[in-house]
Design a protein around this motif. Structure first.
Motif, PDB file in Angstrom:
ATOM      1  N   VAL A  68       0.860  -1.186   0.000  1.00 45.29           N
ATOM      2  CA  VAL A  68       0.000   0.000   0.000  1.00 45.29           C
ATOM      3  C   VAL A  68       0.895   1.233   0.000  1.00 45.29           C
ATOM      4  CG1 VAL A  68      -1.861   1.202   1.176  1.00 45.29           C
ATOM      5  CG2 VAL A  68      -1.731  -1.288   1.293  1.00 45.29           C
ATOM      6  N   VAL A  69       0.679   2.136  -0.943  1.00 42.23           N
ATOM      7  CA  VAL A  69       1.521   3.322  -1.092  1.00 42.23           C
ATOM      8  C   VAL A  69       0.783   4.605  -0.733  1.00 42.23           C
ATOM      9  CG1 VAL A  69       2.975   2.253  -2.843  1.00 42.23           C
ATOM     10  CG2 VAL A  69       0.916   3.490  -3.543  1.00 42.23           C
ATOM     11  N   ASP A  70      -0.516   4.521  -0.422  1.00 37.38           N
ATOM     12  CA  ASP A  70      -1.276   5.721  -0.099  1.00 37.38           C
ATOM     13  C   ASP A  70      -2.411   5.329   0.835  1.00 37.38           C
ATOM     14  OD1 ASP A  70      -2.077   8.308   0.012  1.00 37.38           O
ATOM     15  OD2 ASP A  70      -2.963   8.385  -1.994  1.00 37.38           O
ATOM     16  N   GLY A  71      -2.839   6.294   1.667  1.00 34.51           N
ATOM     17  CA  GLY A  71      -3.927   6.029   2.591  1.00 34.51           C
ATOM     18  C   GLY A  71      -3.422   5.729   3.991  1.00 34.51           C
ATOM     19  N   LYS A  72      -4.360   5.441   4.890  1.00 27.45           N
ATOM     20  CA  LYS A  72      -3.997   5.203   6.292  1.00 27.45           C
ATOM     21  C   LYS A  72      -3.315   3.859   6.503  1.00 27.45           C
ATOM     22  CE  LYS A  72      -8.640   3.526   7.488  1.00 27.45           C
ATOM     23  NZ  LYS A  72      -9.793   3.714   8.409  1.00 27.45           N
ATOM     24  N   HIS A  73      -3.356   2.977   5.503  1.00 29.06           N
ATOM     25  CA  HIS A  73      -2.682   1.687   5.609  1.00 29.06           C
ATOM     26  C   HIS A  73      -1.377   1.670   4.820  1.00 29.06           C
ATOM     27  CE1 HIS A  73      -6.355   0.164   7.425  1.00 29.06           C
ATOM     28  NE2 HIS A  73      -7.029   0.678   6.418  1.00 29.06           N
ATOM     29  N   LYS A  74      -0.799   2.823   4.623  1.00 26.88           N
ATOM     30  CA  LYS A  74       0.420   2.958   3.829  1.00 26.88           C
ATOM     31  C   LYS A  74       1.556   2.161   4.460  1.00 26.88           C
ATOM     32  CE  LYS A  74       3.455   6.486   1.842  1.00 26.88           C
ATOM     33  NZ  LYS A  74       3.705   7.952   1.719  1.00 26.88           N
ATOM     34  N   GLY A  75       2.275   1.411   3.628  1.00 30.26           N
ATOM     35  CA  GLY A  75       3.404   0.616   4.086  1.00 30.26           C
ATOM     36  C   GLY A  75       3.078  -0.840   4.342  1.00 30.26           C
ATOM     37  N   VAL A 126      -2.299   0.838  -4.284  1.00 26.87           N
ATOM     38  CA  VAL A 126      -1.307  -0.224  -4.121  1.00 26.87           C
ATOM     39  C   VAL A 126      -0.412  -0.288  -5.344  1.00 26.87           C
ATOM     40  CG1 VAL A 126      -2.846  -1.573  -2.643  1.00 26.87           C
ATOM     41  CG2 VAL A 126      -2.824  -1.995  -5.093  1.00 26.87           C
ATOM     42  N   ASN A 127       0.780  -0.821  -5.140  1.00 29.34           N
ATOM     43  CA  ASN A 127       1.738  -1.072  -6.214  1.00 29.34           C
ATOM     44  C   ASN A 127       2.294  -2.477  -6.049  1.00 29.34           C
ATOM     45  OD1 ASN A 127       1.487   1.354  -7.519  1.00 29.34           O
ATOM     46  ND2 ASN A 127       3.409   2.225  -6.782  1.00 29.34           N
ATOM     47  N   LEU A 128       2.726  -3.030  -7.144  1.00 30.23           N
ATOM     48  CA  LEU A 128       3.397  -4.313  -7.092  1.00 30.23           C
ATOM     49  C   LEU A 128       4.763  -4.174  -6.429  1.00 30.23           C
ATOM     50  CD1 LEU A 128       2.562  -5.780 -10.612  1.00 30.23           C
ATOM     51  CD2 LEU A 128       1.772  -6.660  -8.422  1.00 30.23           C
ATOM     52  N   VAL A 129       5.264  -5.261  -5.877  1.00 34.95           N
ATOM     53  CA  VAL A 129       6.563  -5.273  -5.217  1.00 34.95           C
ATOM     54  C   VAL A 129       7.607  -5.755  -6.212  1.00 34.95           C
ATOM     55  CG1 VAL A 129       7.920  -6.243  -3.322  1.00 34.95           C
ATOM     56  CG2 VAL A 129       5.515  -5.657  -2.972  1.00 34.95           C
ATOM     57  N   CYS A 130       8.684  -4.987  -6.342  1.00 36.26           N
ATOM     58  CA  CYS A 130       9.766  -5.362  -7.256  1.00 36.26           C
ATOM     59  C   CYS A 130      10.492  -6.575  -6.680  1.00 36.26           C
ATOM     60  CB  CYS A 130      10.734  -4.189  -7.431  1.00 36.26           C
ATOM     61  SG  CYS A 130      12.156  -4.588  -8.480  1.00 36.26           S
ATOM     62  N   PRO A 131      10.656  -7.658  -7.444  1.00 33.24           N
ATOM     63  CA  PRO A 131      11.332  -8.842  -6.902  1.00 33.24           C
ATOM     64  C   PRO A 131      12.818  -8.642  -6.651  1.00 33.24           C
ATOM     65  CG  PRO A 131      10.880  -9.118  -9.244  1.00 33.24           C
ATOM     66  CD  PRO A 131      10.199  -7.851  -8.829  1.00 33.24           C
ATOM     67  N   MET A 132      13.421  -7.618  -7.247  1.00 31.30           N
ATOM     68  CA  MET A 132      14.858  -7.392  -7.076  1.00 31.30           C
ATOM     69  C   MET A 132      15.150  -6.488  -5.887  1.00 31.30           C
ATOM     70  SD  MET A 132      17.615  -5.963  -9.881  1.00 31.30           S
ATOM     71  CE  MET A 132      17.238  -7.337 -10.978  1.00 31.30           C
ATOM     72  N   THR A 133      14.404  -5.368  -5.760  1.00 29.16           N
ATOM     73  CA  THR A 133      14.660  -4.402  -4.690  1.00 29.16           C
ATOM     74  C   THR A 133      13.712  -4.553  -3.514  1.00 29.16           C
ATOM     75  OG1 THR A 133      13.208  -2.777  -5.751  1.00 29.16           O
ATOM     76  CG2 THR A 133      15.533  -2.765  -6.383  1.00 29.16           C
ATOM     77  N   ASN A 134      12.628  -5.336  -3.677  1.00 28.12           N
ATOM     78  CA  ASN A 134      11.607  -5.530  -2.643  1.00 28.12           C
ATOM     79  C   ASN A 134      10.957  -4.194  -2.250  1.00 28.12           C
ATOM     80  OD1 ASN A 134      10.067  -7.259  -1.066  1.00 28.12           O
ATOM     81  ND2 ASN A 134      11.393  -7.015   0.732  1.00 28.12           N
ATOM     82  N   LEU A 135      10.813  -3.293  -3.231  1.00 25.76           N
ATOM     83  CA  LEU A 135      10.196  -1.982  -3.030  1.00 25.76           C
ATOM     84  C   LEU A 135       9.018  -1.829  -3.997  1.00 25.76           C
ATOM     85  CD1 LEU A 135      13.396   0.271  -2.743  1.00 25.76           C
ATOM     86  CD2 LEU A 135      11.931  -0.510  -0.867  1.00 25.76           C
ATOM     87  N   PRO A 136       8.086  -0.950  -3.673  1.00 23.45           N
ATOM     88  CA  PRO A 136       6.967  -0.740  -4.608  1.00 23.45           C
ATOM     89  C   PRO A 136       7.443  -0.151  -5.923  1.00 23.45           C
ATOM     90  CG  PRO A 136       6.921   0.883  -2.835  1.00 23.45           C
ATOM     91  CD  PRO A 136       7.944  -0.129  -2.451  1.00 23.45           C
ATOM     92  N   THR A 137       6.844  -0.589  -6.998  1.00 18.47           N
ATOM     93  CA  THR A 137       7.257  -0.134  -8.315  1.00 18.47           C
ATOM     94  C   THR A 137       6.071  -0.085  -9.257  1.00 18.47           C
ATOM     95  OG1 THR A 137       8.697  -0.639 -10.213  1.00 18.47           O
ATOM     96  CG2 THR A 137       7.805  -2.494  -9.009  1.00 18.47           C
ATOM     97  N   ARG A 138       6.173   0.799 -10.232  1.00 22.27           N
ATOM     98  CA  ARG A 138       5.212   0.798 -11.323  1.00 22.27           C
ATOM     99  C   ARG A 138       5.580  -0.288 -12.325  1.00 22.27           C
ATOM    100  NH1 ARG A 138       5.177   6.661 -13.681  1.00 22.27           N
ATOM    101  NH2 ARG A 138       7.406   6.330 -13.383  1.00 22.27           N
ATOM    102  N   VAL A 139       4.637  -0.575 -13.211  1.00 15.62           N
ATOM    103  CA  VAL A 139       4.802  -1.716 -14.101  1.00 15.62           C
ATOM    104  C   VAL A 139       4.544  -1.288 -15.539  1.00 15.62           C
ATOM    105  CG1 VAL A 139       3.967  -4.031 -14.653  1.00 15.62           C
ATOM    106  CG2 VAL A 139       4.103  -3.312 -12.283  1.00 15.62           C
TER     107      VAL A 139
END
Length: 214
Positions: A68-75, A126-139
């Motif tokens: 989750v990248v936005d909202g009260k459940h961010k992170g 929400v964003n997908l998780v990058c399998p290399m950096t384990n960070l949210p990423t666009r696709v």
């Protein structure tokens, strides 16, 4: 001239519409209404339906790991359990957990009971998780040399694999009473010459013998 025009104060039809509504409300309130008619729900303007832009390409499907990248459940991070395309919302595991009325899958009566379960969140949060950096990423989407559609992480360029789809209930392999045998399926039962003769002997002859003047 001897005629005298009436002033605007003595002309009731010149009053504003708001004053007329107030007077009408005061009279009707004393008669049978407790509220001003203009304050009633059915007297107000109808709410306009929000226009929802259709998402043509869904890059997030059931089984994806998202954050989750936005909202009260961010992170918060979890696995997508349900995709609600009509509402553009997702149900993510252990995210936005709250009270819901659900019934057990094995309950034959399907009686709903209050339970703590994840609730839906909007697709854009929400964003997908990058399998290399384990960070949210666009696709972005691309194709391999074999022509296979793949998802590529914009952050690192790594390929995001599609989740494996598993059948919720295993396919039945045993033959039951209502199943058609393989031999019956592959058997050829149509014979053009035989069927044409049968059709002529039954239908055509009856039409020829039919008299419209009987």
């Amino acid at each position: 001239s001897g005629t005298r025009r009436a002033s605007s104060a003595t002309m009731p039809w010149t009053k504003s519409l708001h004053d007329i509504h107030q007077q009408l409300g005061a009279r009707m309130r004393g008669a049978w209404l407790r509220k001003d008619p203009m304050n009633l729900k059915w007297a107000g303007a109808r709410k306009k339906k929000k226009f929802v832009t259709e998402i043509k390409r869904w890059n997030i499907i059931k089984g994806d790991k998202v954050v989750v990248v936005d909202g009260k459940h961010k992170g918060q991070t979890g696995i997508v359990q349900v995709v609600l395309k009509a509402k553009q919302r997702l149900i993510v595991e252990n995210v936005n957990v709250g009270r819901r009325m659900l019934y057990d899958s094995g309950d034959p009566e399907k009686v709903k009971r209050p339970v703590q379960a994840p609730r839906s969140i909007h697709y854009s949060n929400v964003n997908l998780v990058c399998p290399m950096t384990n960070l949210p990423t666009r696709v972005r989407r691309s194709y391999t040399e074999d022509g296979k559609l793949v998802r590529v992480a914009v952050r690192s360029g790594a390929l995001i694999p599609w989740p494996k789809w598993e059948r919720p209930t295993p396919r039945q392999t045993t033959i039951g009473e209502k199943d058609t045998l393989e031999g019956d399926v592959l058997e050829v039962t149509y014979d053009a010459e035989r069927d044409s003769q049968l059709w002529e002997s039954t239908f055509v002859d009856k039409v020829r013998q039919l008299s419209l003047y009987d």
